[in-house]
Design an enzyme around this catalytic site. Structure first.
Site, short mmCIF file in Angstrom:
data_model
loop_
_atom_site.label_atom_id
_atom_site.label_comp_id
_atom_site.label_asym_id
_atom_site.label_seq_id
_atom_site.Cartn_x
_atom_site.Cartn_y
_atom_site.Cartn_z
N ARG A 60 3.34 67.58 -69.07
CA ARG A 60 3.43 68.03 -70.47
C ARG A 60 3.81 66.84 -71.37
O ARG A 60 3.31 66.68 -72.46
CB ARG A 60 4.47 69.14 -70.64
CG ARG A 60 4.34 70.37 -69.77
CD ARG A 60 3.36 71.36 -70.34
NE ARG A 60 1.99 70.99 -70.05
CZ ARG A 60 1.42 71.02 -68.84
NH1 ARG A 60 2.09 71.41 -67.78
NH2 ARG A 60 0.17 70.66 -68.66
N HIS A 110 15.06 74.83 -78.31
CA HIS A 110 14.76 74.92 -76.87
C HIS A 110 14.66 73.54 -76.21
O HIS A 110 14.09 73.42 -75.13
CB HIS A 110 13.47 75.71 -76.63
CG HIS A 110 13.61 77.19 -76.88
ND1 HIS A 110 12.55 78.04 -77.05
CD2 HIS A 110 14.72 77.96 -76.98
CE1 HIS A 110 12.98 79.28 -77.24
NE2 HIS A 110 14.29 79.25 -77.22
N CYS A 137 19.94 56.85 -64.50
CA CYS A 137 20.48 57.19 -65.82
C CYS A 137 20.99 55.90 -66.48
O CYS A 137 21.78 55.18 -65.87
CB CYS A 137 21.62 58.19 -65.68
SG CYS A 137 22.53 58.45 -67.23
N ASN A 203 0.98 84.33 -88.41
CA ASN A 203 0.63 84.29 -86.99
C ASN A 203 -0.83 84.70 -86.82
O ASN A 203 -1.40 85.35 -87.69
CB ASN A 203 1.54 85.27 -86.21
CG ASN A 203 1.78 84.82 -84.78
OD1 ASN A 203 1.95 83.63 -84.52
ND2 ASN A 203 1.80 85.75 -83.85
P1 OAD Z 1 3.89 82.25 -77.32
O1 OAD Z 1 2.83 81.58 -76.50
O2 OAD Z 1 4.63 83.39 -76.72
O3 OAD Z 1 3.26 82.80 -78.68
C1 OAD Z 1 2.44 81.99 -79.47
C2 OAD Z 1 1.98 82.81 -80.67
O4 OAD Z 1 1.21 81.97 -81.50
C3 OAD Z 1 1.12 84.03 -80.31
O5 OAD Z 1 1.59 85.17 -81.02
C4 OAD Z 1 -0.28 83.63 -80.80
O6 OAD Z 1 -1.03 84.73 -81.31
C5 OAD Z 1 0.05 82.68 -81.93
N1 OAD Z 1 -0.99 81.67 -82.21
C6 OAD Z 1 -1.86 81.11 -81.35
N2 OAD Z 1 -2.64 80.22 -81.98
C7 OAD Z 1 -2.25 80.23 -83.28
C8 OAD Z 1 -2.65 79.52 -84.45
N3 OAD Z 1 -3.63 78.62 -84.43
N4 OAD Z 1 -2.00 79.78 -85.62
C9 OAD Z 1 -1.01 80.69 -85.68
N5 OAD Z 1 -0.59 81.38 -84.61
C10 OAD Z 1 -1.18 81.16 -83.43
O7 OAD Z 1 4.88 81.09 -77.79
P2 OAD Z 1 6.35 81.20 -78.42
O8 OAD Z 1 6.50 82.46 -79.21
O9 OAD Z 1 6.62 79.92 -79.08
O10 OAD Z 1 10.78 79.16 -74.29
O11 OAD Z 1 7.23 81.30 -77.12
C11 OAD Z 1 8.62 81.38 -77.28
C12 OAD Z 1 9.32 80.73 -76.12
O12 OAD Z 1 8.86 81.29 -74.88
C13 OAD Z 1 9.03 79.27 -75.93
O13 OAD Z 1 9.81 78.44 -76.74
C14 OAD Z 1 9.36 79.05 -74.50
C15 OAD Z 1 8.59 80.22 -73.96
O14 OAD Z 1 8.81 80.59 -72.70
C16 OAD Z 1 11.39 78.33 -73.46
O15 OAD Z 1 10.83 77.42 -72.90
C17 OAD Z 1 12.85 78.63 -73.28
#
Ligand code: OAD
Length: 238
Positions: A60, A110, A137, A203
């Protein structure tokens, strides 16, 4: 109803980086780049198979070098540079695209791919390259003790007190590109509303907590966010 705004909190998730080519967390198959979350994003996974977890984050981290901030990151950085009131951009993303676009009032709740956490001396520091090879480290000189400085499931997100204080003061809360599936971030909209803020979601599709928002705009962040920033900067209204 339009109201004057001074104090803004913005939350971003993986959707804001999607148009840059960074995979979102919850693909249609529920997998993150082909892995189950439990296999790469929990402390238990790291204990069970550190080599797999380090390789996953090394990949990543390397991928970040191949992507660029998009129009949404740029627009939010423009808002940050221009906005005279209070502003806090809280991102759940571990990429560095908001940083590279120039956002300053930014908090990575995060953690960050380009940061390391030494389990021997507890130092957190900027890191590039590979952790799988067990680098030393630079602070305590112990080898093989670095882990990605990422908040995994079951761990406490960073700077929650600062975020909670900003949510209590804000008069506009904006959520961009997040599925609203992961707490505590998913609950920020309720906190902001409780304290009287107006709330807006942008979104691709409605998030899990979409009904909590006063307004939802559906579409791509790269199109919606620049329009919204123009609107805020020209009218000071939401
Ligand atoms: P998700 O992958 O759960 O959600 C991404 C969102 O972005 C979805 O609702 C999609 O519909 C939307 N999306 C996709 N493409 C888009 C675009 N071009 N414009 C606007 N929206 C778009 O990701 P997060 O909500 O960020 O946590 O996930 C939250 C957390 O869960 C992350 O930070 C991570 C993960 O597991 C940790 O690592 C602790």
């Amino acid at each position: 109803m339009l109201q004057t705004i001074n104090n803004i909190v913005i939350l971003t998730g993986a959707g804001v980086s999607a148009e840059s080519g960074v995979a979102t967390f919850r693909g249609p198959d529920g997998l993150w780049e082909g892995h189950r979350v439990e296999d790469v994003a929990t402390p238990e996974a790291f204990v069970r198979d550190p080599a797999l977890v380090q390789k996953f984050y090394d990949e990543r981290r390397a991928k970040l070098k191949t992507v660029e901030p998009n129009a949404a990151h740029q627009a939010l950085a423009r808002l940050d540079r221009t906005w005279a009131g209070e502003l806090l951009l809280v991102t759940q993303n571990v990429d560095d695209l908001h940083d590279r676009a120039g956002s300053q009032r930014l908090l990575h709740m995060h953690g960050e791919l380009n940061s390391a956490w030494c389990r021997a001396c507890d130092a957190h520091f900027a890191f590039e390259g590979e952790m799988a090879s067990g680098p030393v480290c630079p602070h305590c000189h112990v080898p093989g003790c670095l882990r990605p400085d990422i908040v995994w499931f079951g761990e406490m997100p960073y700077q929650m007190e600062r975020i909670e204080a900003a949510l209590a003061r804000c008069d506009l809360f904006v959520s961009i590109g997040t599925s609203g599936a992961v707490y505590p971030a998913a609950g920020f909209v309720q906190t902001a509303r409780y304290h009287g803020a107006r709330t807006l979601e942008m979104n691709l599709d409605p998030s899990e907590g979409s009904f909590h928002f006063h307004e939802s705009r559906m579409g791509k962040a790269g199109e919606l966010v620049p329009d919204w920033v123009d609107q805020v900067l020209s009218h000071g209204l939401c």
